[in-house]
Design a protein around this motif. Sequence first.
Motif, PDB file in Angstrom:
ATOM      1  N   ASN A 194      70.001  -8.527  -7.969  1.00  0.00           N
ATOM      2  CA  ASN A 194      70.097  -9.976  -7.828  1.00  0.00           C
ATOM      3  C   ASN A 194      69.765 -10.327  -6.384  1.00  0.00           C
ATOM      4  O   ASN A 194      69.965  -9.503  -5.482  1.00  0.00           O
ATOM      5  N   GLU A 195      69.283 -11.544  -6.191  1.00  0.00           N
ATOM      6  CA  GLU A 195      68.980 -12.015  -4.836  1.00  0.00           C
ATOM      7  C   GLU A 195      70.197 -11.799  -3.938  1.00  0.00           C
ATOM      8  O   GLU A 195      71.319 -12.143  -4.316  1.00  0.00           O
ATOM      9  N   GLY A 196      69.963 -11.190  -2.777  1.00  0.00           N
ATOM     10  CA  GLY A 196      71.074 -10.931  -1.850  1.00  0.00           C
ATOM     11  C   GLY A 196      71.624  -9.523  -1.993  1.00  0.00           C
ATOM     12  O   GLY A 196      72.419  -9.067  -1.177  1.00  0.00           O
ATOM     13  N   GLU A 197      71.203  -8.798  -3.062  1.00  0.00           N
ATOM     14  CA  GLU A 197      71.691  -7.408  -3.259  1.00  0.00           C
ATOM     15  C   GLU A 197      70.492  -6.463  -3.358  1.00  0.00           C
ATOM     16  O   GLU A 197      70.406  -5.634  -4.268  1.00  0.00           O
ATOM     17  N   GLU A 198      69.534  -6.619  -2.439  1.00  0.00           N
ATOM     18  CA  GLU A 198      68.285  -5.848  -2.518  1.00  0.00           C
ATOM     19  C   GLU A 198      68.532  -4.364  -2.243  1.00  0.00           C
ATOM     20  O   GLU A 198      69.190  -4.018  -1.258  1.00  0.00           O
ATOM     21  N   LEU A 254      63.728  -2.879   0.472  1.00  0.00           N
ATOM     22  CA  LEU A 254      63.690  -3.306   1.877  1.00  0.00           C
ATOM     23  C   LEU A 254      62.784  -2.396   2.698  1.00  0.00           C
ATOM     24  O   LEU A 254      62.147  -2.827   3.658  1.00  0.00           O
ATOM     25  N   LYS A 255      62.694  -1.127   2.266  1.00  0.00           N
ATOM     26  CA  LYS A 255      61.845  -0.172   2.972  1.00  0.00           C
ATOM     27  C   LYS A 255      60.374  -0.616   2.889  1.00  0.00           C
ATOM     28  O   LYS A 255      59.617  -0.508   3.841  1.00  0.00           O
ATOM     29  N   VAL A 256      59.997  -1.132   1.732  1.00  0.00           N
ATOM     30  CA  VAL A 256      58.602  -1.538   1.525  1.00  0.00           C
ATOM     31  C   VAL A 256      58.331  -2.941   2.078  1.00  0.00           C
ATOM     32  O   VAL A 256      57.297  -3.196   2.688  1.00  0.00           O
ATOM     33  N   LEU A 257      59.286  -3.856   1.867  1.00  0.00           N
ATOM     34  CA  LEU A 257      59.033  -5.256   2.221  1.00  0.00           C
ATOM     35  C   LEU A 257      59.610  -5.676   3.579  1.00  0.00           C
ATOM     36  O   LEU A 257      59.282  -6.746   4.082  1.00  0.00           O
ATOM     37  N   GLY A 258      60.510  -4.835   4.122  1.00  0.00           N
ATOM     38  CA  GLY A 258      61.170  -5.233   5.378  1.00  0.00           C
ATOM     39  C   GLY A 258      62.369  -6.120   5.071  1.00  0.00           C
ATOM     40  O   GLY A 258      62.647  -6.433   3.911  1.00  0.00           O
ATOM     41  N   PRO A 259      63.105  -6.573   6.119  1.00  0.00           N
ATOM     42  CA  PRO A 259      64.296  -7.399   5.879  1.00  0.00           C
ATOM     43  C   PRO A 259      63.922  -8.729   5.218  1.00  0.00           C
ATOM     44  O   PRO A 259      62.842  -9.273   5.471  1.00  0.00           O
ATOM     45  N   MET A 260      64.821  -9.233   4.369  1.00  0.00           N
ATOM     46  CA  MET A 260      64.506 -10.458   3.626  1.00  0.00           C
ATOM     47  C   MET A 260      64.691 -11.697   4.500  1.00  0.00           C
ATOM     48  O   MET A 260      65.760 -11.913   5.037  1.00  0.00           O
ATOM     49  N   VAL A 269      51.069 -10.656  -7.565  1.00  0.00           N
ATOM     50  CA  VAL A 269      51.013 -11.473  -6.349  1.00  0.00           C
ATOM     51  C   VAL A 269      51.025 -10.564  -5.117  1.00  0.00           C
ATOM     52  O   VAL A 269      51.258  -9.361  -5.234  1.00  0.00           O
ATOM     53  N   GLU A 270      50.767 -11.147  -3.966  1.00  0.00           N
ATOM     54  CA  GLU A 270      50.709 -10.352  -2.733  1.00  0.00           C
ATOM     55  C   GLU A 270      52.044  -9.667  -2.480  1.00  0.00           C
ATOM     56  O   GLU A 270      53.108 -10.261  -2.630  1.00  0.00           O
ATOM     57  N   LEU A 271      51.965  -8.405  -2.064  1.00  0.00           N
ATOM     58  CA  LEU A 271      53.148  -7.582  -1.825  1.00  0.00           C
ATOM     59  C   LEU A 271      53.788  -7.990  -0.496  1.00  0.00           C
ATOM     60  O   LEU A 271      53.534  -7.388   0.543  1.00  0.00           O
ATOM     61  N   SER A 272      54.585  -9.057  -0.544  1.00  0.00           N
ATOM     62  CA  SER A 272      55.173  -9.571   0.694  1.00  0.00           C
ATOM     63  C   SER A 272      56.311 -10.513   0.330  1.00  0.00           C
ATOM     64  O   SER A 272      56.311 -11.128  -0.738  1.00  0.00           O
ATOM     65  N   TRP A 273      57.274 -10.669   1.243  1.00  0.00           N
ATOM     66  CA  TRP A 273      58.379 -11.613   0.997  1.00  0.00           C
ATOM     67  C   TRP A 273      57.851 -13.034   0.838  1.00  0.00           C
ATOM     68  O   TRP A 273      58.483 -13.877   0.223  1.00  0.00           O
TER      69      TRP A 273
END
Length: 344
Positions: A209-213, A218-224, A150-154
């Motif tokens: 787990n979600e919330g423990e990225e 985060l470097k690649v996708l930015g803040p969640m 899938v697209e590399l994005s949040w």
Amino acid sequence: MLHFQPAPGQFGPEIRQPGLRVWRVEKMKAVLLPSSEVGAFYNGDSYLVLENRGELGADLHMWLGEKSSRDEQVACAMLATQLDNFLGGEPIQHRHIQGYESLEFMNLFPRGISYKEGGVESGFRKTKDSGTVHRLYQIKGKRNIRAKEVELSWKSFNKGDCFILDLGETIVSWIGSQANIFEKQKVREIATLIRDIDRHGKARIVDANEGEEPEDMLKVLGPMPALAESTPEDDSKADVSNCASLYKVSDATGSMAMTKVSEKSPFAQELLVRDDCFILDNGTNGKIFVWKGNGANAEEKRVALQMADSFIEQMKYPRMKTQVEILPQGKETVIFKQFFNSWK
């Protein structure tokens, strides 16, 4: 003896060098595009796109414009066969129709792709560093659980599924807070498959787990951002489209015969016999794979695309929306291997 020899000088030894090359099919010939035109596609034309990664293998894509003529599409397939032969039958071949391209194809064009004739512009980014392609897979389903790129994005994430972010040296296995137990088991399995087979055991798997990225993610996708919730219907829908069956194609009798060898995935890897070609039918999900055994005869290998086409016709799948991937033995992709019990 091949029926179609390339025109003299059609493909030269330089195509064995690593790099991305795009040809437009013009009057039954492949015309190499200058780099300034790469990424722009005319909807009345057909194109060949070769991504040669040297020792890491090659992918050969056929791209067919939605208004390209049948003659041109046939010429494109013939030229792809010639190019494949020129490269010793090594590339993995893909066929895409305009508007139904795979992510793998979109990733080849960091600046995006555009359709000419008032088309749309879209595309996914390639990472800036040493040419490592970052990929994101979504793991979804209950009984038939599948990984899908899938697209590399949040924007691709939600709380109800698991995801794998493949960063080359690090593989992040991410679990959504509402993911089901089957997805959680599968995410680990696929992450291990990528590590052991694609990275030859040389990558580190990080469970998150979600919330423990982790920082890498985060470097690649930015803040969640806030993520979408999950719905149980989504998993049931995914189960239906994740179904697959396996057929053997052989011309031992002098004419192509097709036999169903397994009704339902997961399959045993032993079913793939090196002397034949096989079709893995994931048509409900818009994809057909043709696997070419090393020992299959030249004719069987040469007509792999025709096999896929007659299969698509027989199954009444929409030809324009069904992607085809042709895999030589030993060049199988993670998306193909996941349909098997275990892959050695």
